[in-house]
Structure formats: C-alpha cells, structure tokens
Scaffold this active site. Structure first.
Site, PDB file in Angstrom:
ATOM      1  N   LYS A  50       7.336   0.946  10.606  1.00 16.90           N
ATOM      2  CA  LYS A  50       5.611   1.543   9.934  1.00 16.90           C
ATOM      3  C   LYS A  50       4.274   1.940  10.342  1.00 16.90           C
ATOM      4  O   LYS A  50       3.411   2.441  10.242  1.00 16.90           O
ATOM      5  CB  LYS A  50       5.575   0.933   8.375  1.00 16.90           C
ATOM      6  CG  LYS A  50       6.758   0.948   6.941  1.00 16.90           C
ATOM      7  CD  LYS A  50       6.479   2.113   6.692  1.00 16.90           C
ATOM      8  CE  LYS A  50       7.420   2.206   5.194  1.00 16.90           C
ATOM      9  NZ  LYS A  50       7.494   3.768   4.362  1.00 16.90           N
ATOM     10  N   SER A 103       5.884  -2.083  -0.739  1.00 12.91           N
ATOM     11  CA  SER A 103       6.148  -2.627  -0.837  1.00 12.91           C
ATOM     12  C   SER A 103       6.155  -3.858  -0.350  1.00 12.91           C
ATOM     13  O   SER A 103       6.384  -4.946   0.332  1.00 12.91           O
ATOM     14  CB  SER A 103       8.045  -2.481  -1.353  1.00 12.91           C
ATOM     15  OG  SER A 103       8.562  -2.440   0.099  1.00 12.91           O
ATOM     16  N   GLU A 119      21.194   4.045   2.767  1.00 10.79           N
ATOM     17  CA  GLU A 119      20.896   3.939   1.327  1.00 10.79           C
ATOM     18  C   GLU A 119      21.665   2.872   0.314  1.00 10.79           C
ATOM     19  O   GLU A 119      22.606   2.407   0.708  1.00 10.79           O
ATOM     20  CB  GLU A 119      20.435   4.675   0.036  1.00 10.79           C
ATOM     21  CG  GLU A 119      19.428   6.229   0.041  1.00 10.79           C
ATOM     22  CD  GLU A 119      19.817   6.797  -0.890  1.00 10.79           C
ATOM     23  OE1 GLU A 119      18.510   6.929  -1.110  1.00 10.79           O
ATOM     24  OE2 GLU A 119      20.278   7.568  -1.005  1.00 10.79           O
ATOM     25  N   GLY A 158      20.772   1.983  -4.993  1.00 13.30           N
ATOM     26  CA  GLY A 158      19.296   3.211  -5.245  1.00 13.30           C
ATOM     27  C   GLY A 158      20.045   4.141  -4.342  1.00 13.30           C
ATOM     28  O   GLY A 158      19.480   4.646  -2.952  1.00 13.30           O
ATOM     29  N   ASP A 213      19.144   7.223  -5.171  1.00  8.36           N
ATOM     30  CA  ASP A 213      18.207   8.889  -5.180  1.00  8.36           C
ATOM     31  C   ASP A 213      18.277   9.616  -4.221  1.00  8.36           C
ATOM     32  O   ASP A 213      18.404  11.432  -4.762  1.00  8.36           O
ATOM     33  CB  ASP A 213      17.209   8.405  -5.596  1.00  8.36           C
ATOM     34  CG  ASP A 213      16.432   7.482  -4.540  1.00  8.36           C
ATOM     35  OD1 ASP A 213      16.700   6.073  -3.880  1.00  8.36           O
ATOM     36  OD2 ASP A 213      15.179   8.198  -3.353  1.00  8.36           O
ATOM     37  N   SER A 235      15.138  -0.636  11.020  1.00 11.16           N
ATOM     38  CA  SER A 235      13.583  -0.695  11.024  1.00 11.16           C
ATOM     39  C   SER A 235      12.479  -1.622  10.934  1.00 11.16           C
ATOM     40  O   SER A 235      11.530  -0.865  10.847  1.00 11.16           O
ATOM     41  CB  SER A 235      13.999   0.456   9.482  1.00 11.16           C
ATOM     42  OG  SER A 235      14.187  -0.159   8.623  1.00 11.16           O
TER      43      SER A 235
END
Length: 322
Positions: A56, A81, A207, A211, A213, A307
């Site tokens: 990030k 988060s 995923e 979750g 989506d 990640s």
C-alpha cells in the site's frame, strides 16, 4: 472509439520513477520446496517487506506526492482497514503534512498502533454498521483535507502496479500472475503493468471464500455486493468492488480463485516454517491458492504477490494455531 483506460502502463512507469528511492524495491523469494509442492516455478514478490509492511505504501506515496503545496499544507485523510492507513500516514510524514485516518474499531491492534506511530490521528467506526466512505468524505470536507482512497484513485492504482512491474523486470517472462483482491486496486495496477509488458500473461485474482464480490461481479458483468465478509483476511474484507478498479479488472483479469480461511492458515504456516517469512492472512492468500491447487491449468512460471505482513505476534500465533 475505444474507451481510454483510467490507468496505463506509462502511468505505472511514471509512478515507479516517483517512488524510486522512497519505497523499497522488495526482494523476490524462491523455494525449491515450494516449486515441488506446486509443480511449477514460483516467484514470490515480497511486499510484506515493503515500508509499512505492505504494498500500500507504493500507491499512497504516489498519490500524496502529487498533491499541490496548498493541499499538502492542509493535510490528507483516508479510510482503511489498516495497511492503507499506515501507508498514508507514512507518506504524509515523508512529505511534511498531517493525516487523519478512519479505521474500523476492530482493526488488529498492530495496525492501529503502527498508524498512530507514524503520527496520524485515528477516527474509529463499526465496520458492520458504518459507511467508511461517507465518514471519510464528510471528515475531509469538514476539515478541508485531501482524501486519498485506498483503491478508487488512478494514482493509487498506478502506484500499486509498480510491484508487478518490478517483479517482471527482475525475473523476466511469466505465464501467470497471482494477486490478492480486496477493493481491487492492487490487481488493477498489477494487471495493467503485467499485460502492458507481457500481453499473453494470465492474471488470476484471489479472494477469501467468504468475500467473493469481485468473482461474482466479473461473472455478472457488473458490480455485485455481498454481506461484509467475516474472514481472517481482514485486508480483503470488501463487500463490493470499487467502481474504478472494476472498470479495469473486468477488462484485464482472467480469473478469480477462492481460498478458505483454513487454506490461508496453511499458507501462513508454510511461509513461516519453510520460507522463513511472515505474511498476514491477506498477504498469504495468493500463496494459499497455489498450495491448495486451485489454479488450473497450472502455468509453468508463476509470479505471486505476497501483499503484506502486518500481523502481531500474538495474532499470528492465534491464527496459525487454528
């Protein structure tokens, strides 16, 4: 006329130049044991060793560094988060400004403490009842802050794509790239970079089963919402893909694979015991999907983005103990 993509390979290359010398060029980890277990050559891009412990920082620094002097003087805001929170907090500190971060009240303690440690002001909310976007936007408007979202921003997406660009520069041609998916910024940037350099590469998102989506959205051809996921992979607990990220991912992502919390635990254990590296649950999901044999047909040379690694010692022990 063909639609102009919101993020291009050149945008990723520009981001790489901007973050050079500030973000780490993280190592690529190899393991004969892993190759034998998976049945392919696996190249692990260790973003768990990035500054703030996750990819990030790349996108956050790329975005914050492009703000005007006037905007930087007022400060920045973000909602996250955990990992994007730390990333914006550190980017703000590096660039001489202040940050206010909206975080779920059940964020792992290690992430809360690290964000505060970088000098940010933290505002908490209940992730199951509150709307973090609305809270963040209202806070930014009230205080005159520049809002840096975790994935719905072209500069953030371009910055995240630099991890994949570095990986390919270092190891050469890959047949597939496996990337964890939360809001979709990492995989959008990664797919933009990877397919820009290697048009034939297969991009596989991962995923948690609770979750899915993005998987449902890609199948439906439009964004689909799911209940807020309850999973150990807190960094992937998105309930709907981002609008901007989905516009990229529906064009460039080839497949989405799902992993269970137990498979993520197994991958965290494998990384710790055999690879001597610590990854948080979200960071382990790409490795988990390979160890679980959920990528088929199996490519010969596979890149995987680990990640992030932001998990406290007590929480890590609790998770791997199952």
């Amino acid at each position: 006329m063909p639609e102009t993509p919101p993020v291009t390979l050149q945008d990723v290359r520009d981001a790489a130049a901007r973050i050079r010398g500030v973000a780490h060029r993280t190592p690529v980890l190899r393991s004969r044991t892993l190759d034998e277990r998976v049945g392919a050559e696996v190249f692990l891009k260790c973003e768990n060793l990035q500054r703030i412990g996750a990819f990030k920082f790349r996108g956050a620094y790329n975005a914050v560094s492009r703000l005007s002097a006037e905007q930087l003087a007022k400060g920045v805001a973000a909602y996250s988060s955990g990992n994007h929170a730390q990333a914006v907090a550190l980017a703000a500190r590096e660039l001489g400004t202040t940050a206010v971060i909206v975080m779920p009240e059940d964020t792992p303690r290690a992430k809360l403490e690290a964000t505060a440690g970088y000098g940010a002001e933290i505002v908490t909310y209940d992730r199951y009842t509150g709307d973090r976007v609305a809270i963040g936007e209202a806070l930014a408007a009230e205080r005159g802050l520049a809002l840096v979202p975790p994935y719905e921003h072209p500069h953030v997406i371009a910055g995240q794509g630099t991890a994949a660009l570095e990986l390919i520069e270092e190891v050469g041609e890959l047949d597939a790239l496996v990337v964890p998916v939360g809001g979709g910024g990492l995989i959008a940037g990664s797919a933009t970079a990877a397919k820009g350099v290697l048009p034939g590469i297969r991009v596989v998102g991962v995923e948690p089963e609770a979750g899915d989506d993005t998987r449902r959205s890609l199948e439906a051809g439009h964004r689909v919402s799911v209940p807020v996921p309850r999973t150990i992979a807190d960094g992937q607990a998105a309930d709907i893909p981002g609008e901007l990220t989905f516009s990229v991912n529906r064009r460039l992502v080839d497949d989405i694979a799902l992993v269970s919390d137990d498979q993520i635990r197994d991958a965290m254990r494998f990384a710790f015991e055999r690879l001597k590296t610590v990854v948080e649950p979200s960071g382990a999901s790409g490795l988990a999907v390979l160890l679980a044999g959920r990528v088929a047909p199996l490519p010969r040379r596979i890149g995987v983005v680990l990640s992030g690694g932001n998990v406290g010692a007590d929480r890590f022990a609790e998770i791997v103990a199952g």
